[in-house]
Write an enzyme that holds these catalytic residues in place. Sequence first.
Site, PDB file in Angstrom:
ATOM      1  N   ILE A  36      -4.512   3.188  -1.704  1.00 34.30           N
ATOM      2  CA  ILE A  36      -4.806   3.739  -0.379  1.00 34.30           C
ATOM      3  C   ILE A  36      -5.873   2.855   0.268  1.00 34.30           C
ATOM      4  O   ILE A  36      -6.923   2.598  -0.333  1.00 34.30           O
ATOM      5  CB  ILE A  36      -5.322   5.190  -0.479  1.00 34.30           C
ATOM      6  CG1 ILE A  36      -4.299   6.083  -1.184  1.00 34.30           C
ATOM      7  CG2 ILE A  36      -5.640   5.751   0.901  1.00 34.30           C
ATOM      8  CD1 ILE A  36      -4.830   7.460  -1.547  1.00 34.30           C
TER       9      ILE A  36
ATOM     10  N   GLY B  42      -6.713  -0.012  -8.626  1.00 32.31           N
ATOM     11  CA  GLY B  42      -7.614  -0.430  -7.560  1.00 32.31           C
ATOM     12  C   GLY B  42      -7.257   0.233  -6.247  1.00 32.31           C
ATOM     13  O   GLY B  42      -6.228   0.881  -6.122  1.00 32.31           O
ATOM     14  N   ARG B  43      -8.138   0.062  -5.253  1.00 29.82           N
ATOM     15  CA  ARG B  43      -7.894   0.564  -3.901  1.00 29.82           C
ATOM     16  C   ARG B  43      -7.369   2.004  -3.900  1.00 29.82           C
ATOM     17  O   ARG B  43      -6.323   2.291  -3.327  1.00 29.82           O
ATOM     18  CB  ARG B  43      -6.924  -0.346  -3.165  1.00 29.82           C
ATOM     19  CG  ARG B  43      -7.506  -1.703  -2.848  1.00 29.82           C
ATOM     20  CD  ARG B  43      -6.666  -2.468  -1.854  1.00 29.82           C
ATOM     21  NE  ARG B  43      -7.281  -3.752  -1.534  1.00 29.82           N
ATOM     22  CZ  ARG B  43      -6.798  -4.609  -0.649  1.00 29.82           C
ATOM     23  NH1 ARG B  43      -5.685  -4.322   0.010  1.00 29.82           N
ATOM     24  NH2 ARG B  43      -7.415  -5.749  -0.411  1.00 29.82           N
ATOM     25  N   SER B  44      -8.138   2.874  -4.492  1.00 31.53           N
ATOM     26  CA  SER B  44      -7.642   4.250  -4.647  1.00 31.53           C
ATOM     27  C   SER B  44      -8.706   5.295  -4.286  1.00 31.53           C
ATOM     28  O   SER B  44      -8.952   6.201  -5.080  1.00 31.53           O
ATOM     29  CB  SER B  44      -7.192   4.474  -6.093  1.00 31.53           C
ATOM     30  OG  SER B  44      -6.234   3.554  -6.489  1.00 31.53           O
TER      31      SER B  44
ATOM     32  N   GLN C  69       0.823  -1.208   0.000  1.00 29.44           N
ATOM     33  CA  GLN C  69       0.000   0.000   0.000  1.00 29.44           C
ATOM     34  C   GLN C  69       0.864   1.269   0.000  1.00 29.44           C
ATOM     35  O   GLN C  69       1.833   1.363   0.745  1.00 29.44           O
ATOM     36  CB  GLN C  69      -0.895   0.026   1.239  1.00 29.44           C
ATOM     37  CG  GLN C  69      -1.860  -1.137   1.356  1.00 29.44           C
ATOM     38  CD  GLN C  69      -2.925  -1.160   0.294  1.00 29.44           C
ATOM     39  OE1 GLN C  69      -3.475  -2.199  -0.037  1.00 29.44           O
ATOM     40  NE2 GLN C  69      -3.215   0.011  -0.257  1.00 29.44           N
TER      41      GLN C  69
END
Length: 380
Positions: free
Chosen positions: A234, A255-257, A197
Amino acid sequence: MRYTSLFTAVTAALASTAAAVGVSGAAEGFAKGVTGGGNASPVYPKTNDELVSYLGDSQARVIVLTKTFDFRGTEGTTSGTGCAPWGTNAKCQLAINQNSWCDNYQPNAPKVSVSYDNAGVLGITVNSNKSLIGQGSAGVIKGKGLRIVSGAKNVIIQNIAITDINPKYVWGGDAITINNADLVWIDHVTTARIGRQHIVLGTQADNRITISNCYIDGVTDYSATCNGYHYWGIYLDGSNDMVTMKGNYIYHTSGRSPKVQGNTLLHAVNNYWYDNAGHAFEIGSGAYVVAEGNVFQNVKAVAESPISGKLFSSPDASTNKVCSSYLGHTCQINGFGSSGAFSQADTDILSKFKGKNIASAAAYNTVVSSVTANAGNGKL
């Protein structure tokens, strides 16, 4: 007499320069009021050991980085067997078998040999009442991240870059970890080529956090999506968190942003997402997200479906008027270019923002020029 005058002038100039060294500006949003090291005399670490010592001791400190601190190779390497959950293509990330992750969660993934740098796996501990700031664009930490954990509070990280943490390997290390903390401001920080991350807030209460003017650079040779777009951007997963994200540039991710869940109140305002090959938001159970005045350009899916948490996406001028009673201003609509849909109006969550420190919001048409000019280190 002339020599005395000259000496006095030089001394005054040096004193003025020393006094000018410190944090620039003040935090907006939930971390408003954070002071970090306050008026402590600045220190200038020269070695990795000095940097670790200054960050981890119990004194209030203003720590100024004037060079690159490269931790790669300083703690040796580990070789062993990992796995390839996303494939064995040269562009795919591999996974370290940390805590038997491959064995327990990816038992059918191909086994592969891995060799990673030990320094990256666990970041440098940052204690309470610290300001870590870079001088110009010179402040860089390579091969190791930062950990603000175990009750640390009143911390400012400003104008530095954190890069090159085992980018080939998931579980190779995070750039910034916050867990069981309070009053943390991450500002004008660039993160690039990170194994896991870029910023992660752990499952314990992280309380009041502001992430502003940061550059999340997702360009990478290795990714979980095997296409050069970093997936692990994030992750906000705290049990009692209030997070302001303002003025950040989130580039070339997949992804995961961010991924938001746990019990997290997120105000995402005036950020710029550009070139995302997968999804930006992942809104899970326990997430309460207000997104306003942002720009999404070339973002395939602005939010992954289904949305299990709550979202107010500031869908139109009429609906957005309701914000004024809770956020102190009418919410700003978001801007979209070649991007997926993003429209949900869970107005019941707005009451959670009432009485809190809320960041101001500008119209989305000012965001691209502002963010690209200001986000990241070296742009204070």
